[in-house]
Design a protein around this motif. Structure first.
Motif: not given
Length: 682
Positions: A430-435, A485-489, A495-499, A574-576
């Motif tokens: 559920y990482a893509h659903l976390i604030n 997964a938190l970042l990938a989601g 959100s690059a500027s905020s993360l 490795l994939t990014p």
């Protein structure tokens, strides 16, 4: 003429002793003195007090009837009444003793016991009666609504077999008769309004159905509870009751008293003993979560589960927490959430995918009134068809997701070792659903878990005083997979500027763990893999090697193997396309060394991953396959803690020549695939 003899007169007074004593004057004086004495004493009497103290006669209360009911020859159950005894007969002192003895000794025909019926005959008669009542209800439920009560009476029999037959028969009847809507209670206004005969008949049937169904659910809850000293018959009845509750929940999750049925299942899941009933309840909840299109049953079940887990102080089986992974939130819910709020889509997001507003039409007052009535009718039809709108379903799923995150975060803070793996698995899914605002707290908790595991690995594993680890190797990999997964989601472009997340700690830890993971004999085993234990290992390790069906087995996090978790973590790193060339070269060199030790299936999976990496970053690391091309100075240090400090370009991938001679054909094909990609880059 006959002469009549004279009547002889007898003197009644005693003969006088003396003449003075019986003179007339003396007798009058004595009479006057006695009368005066009588009046003197009578003046002192209190007649009212004597009347008040006099006992009053009251009617005797009816005696309680303590006689058991009997079954007549026609099959009807009747209650016997006590014989009436008249009060005159009890108080009569003229009745002779012989007559009283005759009344007592005279046998009463009411007290005669019915002949004892064999148990097999009782079961056969109960089967016939159950079949007859069930057929009557199936033919015309509204006409035979009273049969529900008779079915419930049969289920309360003292015979365990008849009791179980009654529970199962009621289950089949209710599954056939229960309508596709929820029956609401009749209020005072509804009972006084004028309705047609058909509506009154339907309402009476619905109320009879709800009353009988409520009694049936209470009976299931009563029979599902088993004490420590219960008999075998009680345990069998409890198993039947739990099976009926599970089948009822899956068949009619929309009907009344759903919460009471869920309490039966959640109460069984609160125990750490994993038996057939426990597995049945867990699988029922998983099926309910997967097939729930409404969202309300899932919300009720998650609410009860979270309350139970908190009340038990997180001392529950980890498979209970894994039921959250079956919720329909991954594919349908699109908002972000944390433990205290839900983020709705912004105005820009809604405007981007919003349809253009249609031009407003001109309508007369009459047309607007007709349109309003049509909308009201359509709304009633939707309610009758139990259609749930998308907004309502999103609201239900948002509340469910918030409850799940609250449970996960509480367990992270409590550091419960037996549930930590299940929590990490859930957070990874559920990482893509976390604030985004909650990322920092989660990453700090994940770092602490990895540090605990690393500190534990430095101690002597054979020391009996060594404390137990809060995480295992699988849990460490889950921490790394969850962090990436938190970042990938998230939408990185927006959100690059905020993360500002630094994941170098997790990358370095995975790089250092590659050698130990390649030597792990359980790399390709899941929690249900059947393999023999190591005879030279400790008893604790042997218990972990037993199959999942063993009661002494400590369940692992989930069904995923350690190799699968490793593959997921490496893919995230490795994939990014933004990964630095030095990091890619270091991992490529390490993976070729690891491939010499890993099993066949894991080696094939890692070679497939290397092919994907080389398709994206092949030109950056092509120098590792050329012995004449050097891009760095110094010596390669494979045991260096820092990835960038290992100097990978000072080495070559010489392990590929050994992998060409591997015994597995799949590994040899994978190495040739890597060489083909490198040749295509030239």
């Amino acid at each position: 003429m006959i002469a009549v003899p004279a009547v002889k007169r007898r003197r009644l007074t005693p003969p006088p002793s003396s003449e003075e004593e019986f003179l007339p004057s003396t007798l009058v004086e004595r009479a006057n003195a006695a009368q005066d004495d009588f009046f003197t004493r009578a003046s002192k009497w209190n007649l009212e007090q004597d009347y008040e103290q006099k006992p009053r006669k009251q009617k005797k209360k009816d005696k309680e009837n303590t006689r058991l009911p009997i079954k007549t020859a026609e099959g009807k159950i009747e209650q016997l009444s006590l014989p009436e005894v008249k009060e005159d007969d009890q108080d009569s002192f003229l009745e002779s003793g012989e007559e009283a003895d005759q009344v007592v000794q005279q046998p009463s025909p009411v007290e005669e016991k019915a002949p004892k019926i064999p148990a097999r005959q009782q079961i056969n008669e109960a089967k016939e009666e159950l079949a007859r009542l069930a057929s009557l209800i199936s033919e015309d439920p509204e006409e035979n609504a009273g049969a529900f009560k008779l079915l419930g009476q049969i289920a309360t029999s003292s015979n365990p077999t008849i009791k179980r037959l009654g529970l199962v028969a009621q289950l089949a009847v209710f599954k056939d008769v229960i309508p596709g809507y929820r029956i609401r209670p009749i209020g005072d206004l509804d009972s006084t309004e004028k309705i047609s005969k058909e509506v009154r008949r339907l309402r009476s049937f619905e109320q009879a159905l709800v009353g009988s169904y409520q009694a049936y659910v209470k009976e299931l809850a009563k029979r599902a509870k088993v004490g420590k000293d219960s008999s075998e018959a009680s345990e069998t009845t409890a198993q039947v009751a739990i099976s009926c509750a599970c089948a009822l929940l899956l068949a009619v999750p929309h009907f009344n008293f759903r919460g009471e049925i869920l309490k039966i299942l959640v109460d069984k899941l609160s125990y750490n003993k994993v038996d057939a009933n426990f597995i049945k309840c867990r699988e029922t909840l998983e099926t309910l979560f997967r097939d729930d299109e409404d969202g309300t049953p899932s919300l009720d079940a998650v609410t009860l589960l979270t309350k139970m887990i908190k009340a038990r102080d997180y001392r529950v089986n980890e498979s209970v927490l894994n039921t959250f992974l079956h919720l329909r939130l991954l594919s349908e819910f699109s908002s972000k959430a944390s433990q205290d709020r839900i983020d709705k889509p912004s105005a820009e997001d809604r405007a981007a995918g919003k349809k253009p507003k249609p031009k407003r039409e001109f309508r007369t007052k009459k047309q607007r009134k007709v349109l309003k009535e049509q909308k009201a009718v359509e709304k009633e039809f939707k309610e009758a068809d139990a259609i749930v709108s998308h907004e309502e379903r999103d609201r239900m799923q948002a509340e469910t997701l918030k409850l799940v995150f609250v449970t996960y975060f509480r367990i992270l803070k409590a550091r419960s070792p037996r549930l930590m793996g299940a929590v990490l698995e859930g957070l990874a899914k559920y990482a893509h659903l976390i604030n985004q605002d909650f990322f920092g707290d989660i990453l700090e908790a994940l770092k602490d878990l990895i540090n605990d595991a690393e500190a534990l690995s430095t101690t002597d594993p054979d020391d009996p005083e060594t404390p137990k680890s809060t995480t295992s190797t699988r849990s460490t990999l889950l921490c790394i997979a969850t962090a990436f997964a938190l970042l990938a989601g998230q939408d990185v472009a927006k959100s690059a500027s905020s993360l500002s997340l630094d994941l170098s700690f997790f990358t370095a830890h995975l790089y250092k763990s590659l050698y130990s993971l390649s030597l792990n004999p359980d790399l390709e085993f899941s929690s249900k893999s059947l393999h023999l234990p190591d005879p030279h290992s400790s008893p604790t390790t042997n218990q972990q090697a037993l199959p999942a069906q063993s009661p002494t087995k400590k369940n692992k996090v989930n069904l995923r193997t350690t190799a699968s978790l490793l593959h997921t973590s490496l893919s995230s790193i490795l994939t990014p396309r933004t990964t630095p060339p030095v990091r890619i070269a270091a991992f490529v060199k390490q993976l070729h060394t690891v491939l010499l030790q890993t099993p066949e299936k894991s080696s094939i999976a890692l070679l497939s991953l290397l092919q994907q990496v080389l398709k994206v970053h092949g030109r950056k690391v092509a120098g590792l396959w050329n012995t004449e091309e050097r891009r760095g100075d110094g010596v390669f240090d494979a045991l260096k803690g820092e990835v960038e400090g290992s100097n990978p370009f000072a080495s070559t991938v010489w392990e590929g020549e050994l992998l060409r001679l591997h015994y597995a054909r799949g590994v040899r094909d994978g190495v040739r695939g890597v060489d083909g990609i490198l040749k295509g880059l030239v």
